[in-house]
Scaffold this active site. Structure first.
Site, PDB file in Angstrom:
ATOM      1  N   HIS A  22       8.438   3.869   8.983  1.00 47.24           N
ATOM      2  CA  HIS A  22       7.536   4.864   9.583  1.00 47.24           C
ATOM      3  C   HIS A  22       8.283   6.152   9.929  1.00 47.24           C
ATOM      4  CE1 HIS A  22       4.741   1.331  10.943  1.00 47.24           C
ATOM      5  NE2 HIS A  22       4.816   1.469   9.638  1.00 47.24           N
TER       6      HIS A  22
ATOM      7  N   HIS B 125       6.432  -3.050   0.066  1.00 50.70           N
ATOM      8  CA  HIS B 125       7.826  -2.625   0.189  1.00 50.70           C
ATOM      9  C   HIS B 125       8.711  -3.153  -0.943  1.00 50.70           C
ATOM     10  CE1 HIS B 125       7.109  -0.789   4.032  1.00 50.70           C
ATOM     11  NE2 HIS B 125       6.784  -1.916   4.607  1.00 50.70           N
TER      12      HIS B 125
END
Length: 281
Positions: free
Chosen positions: A79, A261
């Site tokens: 993030h 991911h």
């Protein structure tokens, strides 16, 4: 002239709870030298290990991104990296006292606010650019991500689930017409209620709560959605964070479907080798 490198004008402190460790962590964001890139300074006892935010240092991609070097790691970096990608920060020292970055409310808003507080300054050098010469595709079953030549960064992410409340969501971002701060940064991390026990069994989500994640129950969300397609927007946020690990600004059209991911990392590994060969040549 292309985009210049950017860093912070001053130091800023960010504190909070780690989503997966459940531990309180202190983070200090510092201005960096031109060309230093994004580097995590992680304290391990009496030593401090410098871990570059680059593809070769990715150690784990299960449900979050872990960077590691010399036996020391820092997790859930995506993030912060997404905020760097979206706002254009290329050089940053991230001093971490803990094993994980704070999760905030589950979005990138925590980091956007910190950048605003510190102010962003341009540096003299132009930012390095990744611009693919041809289309590259990485696939794993139904999951797919494609990178194609383009004159700017654009991305389309399709999140696929058979959950009746969610279905299929698609989110897009165009750096020329869309504002990362308002369109992508507020989108929160999420999890399905039936996954919670499995995550805890894996030693993950120990700090998870309804304050830092959007939970999808069989018949409702844990809180009102910030966007109708918030889940896909958060997947796009994660993608932007993962692409930052190539160490360059992007000029490419990225299309992803059912990816995460691990697949993003495989893509960056492929591109990392290409970039290294180009630099040698």
């Amino acid at each position: 002239m292309g985009m210049r490198r950017k860093t912070l004008a001053r130091k800023v402190t960010v504190n909070g709870l780690g989503l997966h460790t459940g531990e309180w962590v202190n983070v200090f964001l510092h201005p960096a030298q031109e060309g230093e890139g994004i580097v995590f300074y992680v304290r391990d006892g009496r030593r401090v290990v410098h871990i570059p935010a680059l593809t070769p240092f990715v150690a784990d991609t299960r449900r979050r991104v872990v960077l590691a070097k010399d036996g020391v790691s820092v997790q859930t970096v995506e993030h912060l990296l997404a905020a760097c990608f979206g706002i254009g920060i290329t050089d940053l020292v991230v001093e971490v006292k803990g094993a994980e970055l704070p999760i905030g409310d589950g979005s990138a808003q925590l980091w956007v606010d910190a950048f605003k507080e510190a102010s962003i300054v341009p540096l003299n050098e132009p930012a390095p650019i990744f611009s693919p010469a041809k289309t590259v595709t990485v696939q794993d079953g139904n999951a797919l991500i494609t990178v194609a030549p383009n004159d700017r960064f654009t991305a389309t992410v399709t999140f696929v689930t058979d959950h009746p409340l969610v279905g299929v969501q698609t989110a897009t971002f165009d750096e020329e017409t869309d504002d990362f701060v308002t369109a992508i940064a507020p989108a929160r991390t999420f999890g399905f209620w039936e996954e919670v026990e499995a995550l805890l069994t894996q030693g993950l989500a120990k700090g998870g709560s309804l304050e830092n994640a959007l939970v999808v129950f069989p018949d409702r969300y844990s809180s009102p959605l910030r966007f109708p397609d918030e889940l896909a927007r958060h997947k796009l946020l994660d993608l932007m964070g993962d692409l930052t690990l190539l160490g360059r600004r992007w000029k490419a059209r990225v299309t992803a479907r059912a990816s995460g991911h691990s697949l993003h990392h495989r893509l960056c590994q492929t591109l990392w080798h290409q970039v290294a060969q180009e630099e040698k040549g």
